[in-house]
Design a protein around this motif. Structure first.
Motif, mmCIF file in Angstrom:
data_model
loop_
_atom_site.group_PDB
_atom_site.id
_atom_site.type_symbol
_atom_site.label_atom_id
_atom_site.label_comp_id
_atom_site.label_asym_id
_atom_site.label_seq_id
_atom_site.Cartn_x
_atom_site.Cartn_y
_atom_site.Cartn_z
ATOM 1 N N UNK A 163 0.595 -4.147 -20.718
ATOM 2 C CA UNK A 163 2.026 -4.361 -20.530
ATOM 3 C C UNK A 163 2.736 -3.155 -21.125
ATOM 4 N N UNK A 164 3.458 -2.438 -20.275
ATOM 5 C CA UNK A 164 4.032 -1.146 -20.656
ATOM 6 C C UNK A 164 5.550 -1.201 -20.560
ATOM 7 N N UNK A 165 6.184 -0.712 -21.598
ATOM 8 C CA UNK A 165 7.640 -0.624 -21.624
ATOM 9 C C UNK A 165 8.042 0.803 -21.276
ATOM 10 N N UNK A 166 8.642 0.971 -20.094
ATOM 11 C CA UNK A 166 9.092 2.295 -19.666
ATOM 12 C C UNK A 166 10.545 2.484 -20.112
ATOM 13 N N UNK A 167 11.174 3.539 -19.626
ATOM 14 C CA UNK A 167 12.559 3.811 -20.026
ATOM 15 C C UNK A 167 13.522 2.736 -19.551
ATOM 16 N N UNK A 168 13.217 2.101 -18.410
ATOM 17 C CA UNK A 168 14.181 1.168 -17.839
ATOM 18 C C UNK A 168 13.663 -0.244 -17.575
ATOM 19 N N UNK A 169 12.358 -0.500 -17.860
ATOM 20 C CA UNK A 169 11.839 -1.837 -17.565
ATOM 21 C C UNK A 169 10.502 -2.046 -18.270
ATOM 22 N N UNK A 170 10.042 -3.282 -18.244
ATOM 23 C CA UNK A 170 8.724 -3.623 -18.771
ATOM 24 C C UNK A 170 7.872 -4.109 -17.600
ATOM 25 N N UNK A 171 6.696 -3.502 -17.428
ATOM 26 C CA UNK A 171 5.843 -3.840 -16.284
ATOM 27 C C UNK A 171 4.425 -4.118 -16.755
ATOM 28 N N UNK A 172 3.685 -4.839 -15.933
ATOM 29 C CA UNK A 172 2.275 -5.111 -16.215
ATOM 30 C C UNK A 172 1.414 -4.291 -15.264
ATOM 31 N N UNK A 173 0.331 -3.742 -15.803
ATOM 32 C CA UNK A 173 -0.567 -2.885 -15.027
ATOM 33 C C UNK A 173 -1.979 -3.436 -15.149
ATOM 34 N N UNK A 174 -2.651 -3.560 -13.999
ATOM 35 C CA UNK A 174 -4.048 -3.968 -13.969
ATOM 36 C C UNK A 174 -4.899 -2.886 -13.328
ATOM 37 N N UNK A 175 -6.174 -3.180 -13.171
ATOM 38 C CA UNK A 175 -7.085 -2.234 -12.545
ATOM 39 C C UNK A 175 -7.045 -2.320 -11.035
ATOM 40 N N UNK A 176 -7.959 -1.601 -10.355
ATOM 41 C CA UNK A 176 -8.010 -1.636 -8.888
ATOM 42 C C UNK A 176 -8.137 -3.066 -8.361
ATOM 43 N N UNK A 177 -7.433 -3.343 -7.260
ATOM 44 C CA UNK A 177 -7.450 -4.652 -6.599
ATOM 45 C C UNK A 177 -6.861 -5.766 -7.457
ATOM 46 N N UNK A 178 -5.954 -5.399 -8.365
ATOM 47 C CA UNK A 178 -5.286 -6.417 -9.176
ATOM 48 C C UNK A 178 -4.367 -7.275 -8.317
ATOM 49 N N UNK B 218 0.845 -1.189 0.000
ATOM 50 C CA UNK B 218 0.000 0.000 0.000
ATOM 51 C C UNK B 218 0.882 1.241 0.000
ATOM 52 N N UNK B 219 1.673 1.391 -1.048
ATOM 53 C CA UNK B 219 2.573 2.531 -1.146
ATOM 54 C C UNK B 219 1.894 3.721 -1.787
ATOM 55 N N UNK B 220 2.681 4.770 -1.995
ATOM 56 C CA UNK B 220 2.169 5.969 -2.634
ATOM 57 C C UNK B 220 1.907 5.694 -4.112
ATOM 58 N N UNK B 221 0.888 6.336 -4.651
ATOM 59 C CA UNK B 221 0.638 6.239 -6.080
ATOM 60 C C UNK B 221 1.706 7.030 -6.820
ATOM 61 N N UNK B 222 2.112 6.510 -7.954
ATOM 62 C CA UNK B 222 3.111 7.186 -8.779
ATOM 63 C C UNK B 222 2.633 7.203 -10.219
ATOM 64 N N UNK B 223 3.280 8.034 -11.030
ATOM 65 C CA UNK B 223 2.933 8.111 -12.446
ATOM 66 C C UNK B 223 3.875 7.225 -13.236
ATOM 67 N N UNK B 224 3.300 6.280 -13.966
ATOM 68 C CA UNK B 224 4.074 5.367 -14.809
ATOM 69 C C UNK B 224 3.783 5.709 -16.261
#
Length: 353
Positions: free
Chosen positions: A322-337, A290-296
């Motif tokens: 599935x999003x490729x950022x500057x330094x990594x590839x991450x998966x993003x889901x909706x609330x309560x993923x 339950x960390x702070x929200x950040x902008x990805x």
């Protein structure tokens, strides 16, 4: 506004009583020495300097210590008002992000005994949808809610419509002038009437409630943020995958922002099918804390979904960017993923520059 009311309002901006008295004294004088303020407020001269430093940091006054004795000058009220308004605008997005829409809706659970009430409540909940809507109705009763579904589509709601008891798929949309869904599927089998709107409004009814006269069956209509997602999950897992795709909307013009994560996944998928490269900006937090929200931010390289064909998810409830950022590839889901790396509260899609 009298002095008491003014002091009460200033307290709302975090000023203490002594800070308020000091500030009002400076306002009344326009400019004053520390000794004058000390006499008027009944505090020590040394404490006046401390208070005025805080007021200067907040943007209420200016301390001119280049002259002897030091002068404290009140900033023009219009400048202070503009400053406070700007601060309120800055915290606006954070307040909206943390606001739970579920708390603003009274919880409700109704047992419905008549066909007329089922149709009435279907129309009411369709008209109330703001972000996403899943609806399953028998073909014979699609005309009863077609106008409301079309209006929902027009106002930007993602509408997943499943029409059951279909003998001739090609005839389902005959006579329907406007799109009644973002995605429409048909099924030759009978199934319950279902509705899930914004994960807050839900209806579950045996089909016989509207197809058979004098039915003894009962339907349920509810406003309940903990139960409606179960209806949505049943719709997506038990019925949607087995129905035949009849209609898919065109991808919308970008940029667009979405609070319905499934809607964002749908549009990202449609743009991917159109061979467009899409950039995502998501307000998200790790699913494991339950960390702070950040902008990805990054380029969408894959969507996992079962909203349109071809299906790319592994289980029916999986809807992932599935999003490729500057330094990594991450998966993003909706609330309560729980399947993805991050859960998002808001997603903005735009064309890659």
């Amino acid at each position: 506004m009298n002095s008491d009311a003014l002091e009460t309002q200033l307290k709302q901006f975090g000023l203490s009583e002594k800070e308020i008295k000091t500030y009002l004294t400076i306002l009344e004088n326009g400019e004053a020495k520390a000794s004058t303020i000390a006499d008027d407020t009944g505090v020590s001269k040394r404490y006046v300097y401390s208070i005025c430093e805080k007021l200067e940091e907040r943007g209420f006054v200016e301390v001119d210590d280049h002259v002897v004795p030091t002068k404290i000058r009140a900033k023009h009220p219009e400048d202070v008002i503009e400053l406070l308004s700007g601060r309120l605008e800055e915290i606006g997005p954070a307040l909206k992000q943390r606001f739970s829409e579920t708390s603003s809706r009274p919880q409700r659970f109704d047992v419905i005994k008549s066909r007329v009430t089922v149709i009435k409540r279907l129309r009411e909940y369709i008209n109330s949808a703001e972000q996403e809507l899943m609806v399953a109705v028998p073909q014979g009763y699609l005309p009863e809610v077609a106008a409301e579904l079309s209006t929902a589509v027009e106002r930007g709601v993602m509408v997943l419509l499943l029409v059951s008891d279909v003998d001739d798929p090609e005839a389902v949309l005959d006579g329907v002038e406007s799109p009644v869904g973002s995605v429409v599927r048909v099924w030759n089998q009978g199934m319950p009437i279902l509705l899930a709107a914004d994960e807050q409004l839900g209806i579950a009814s045996p089909a016989e409630m509207v197809t058979r006269a004098n039915s003894d069956d009962r339907a349920i209509a509810l406003v309940q943020g903990q139960i409606v997602p179960i209806i949505a999950g049943s719709f997506l897992a038990n019925y949607w995958p087995f129905a035949e795709e009849l209609y898919i909307t065109d991808p919308v013009e970008l940029p667009q922002s979405y609070r319905s994560f499934r809607h964002a996944v749908l549009q990202a998928t449609l743009h991917d099918h159109a061979e467009a490269t899409i950039h995502a900006r998501a307000t998200a937090q790790p699913v494991t804390a339950d960390g702070e929200f950040e902008t990805i931010q990054g380029t969408i390289v894959e969507t996992r979904q079962g909203l349109v064909e071809p299906r790319t998810n592994t289980i029916p409830i999986e809807h992932t960017l599935v999003v490729e950022t500057e330094d990594r590839t991450i998966s993003i889901g909706g609330p309560d993923s729980f399947l993805e790396d991050y859960e998002a509260r808001k997603v903005t899609l735009e064309h890659e520059e």
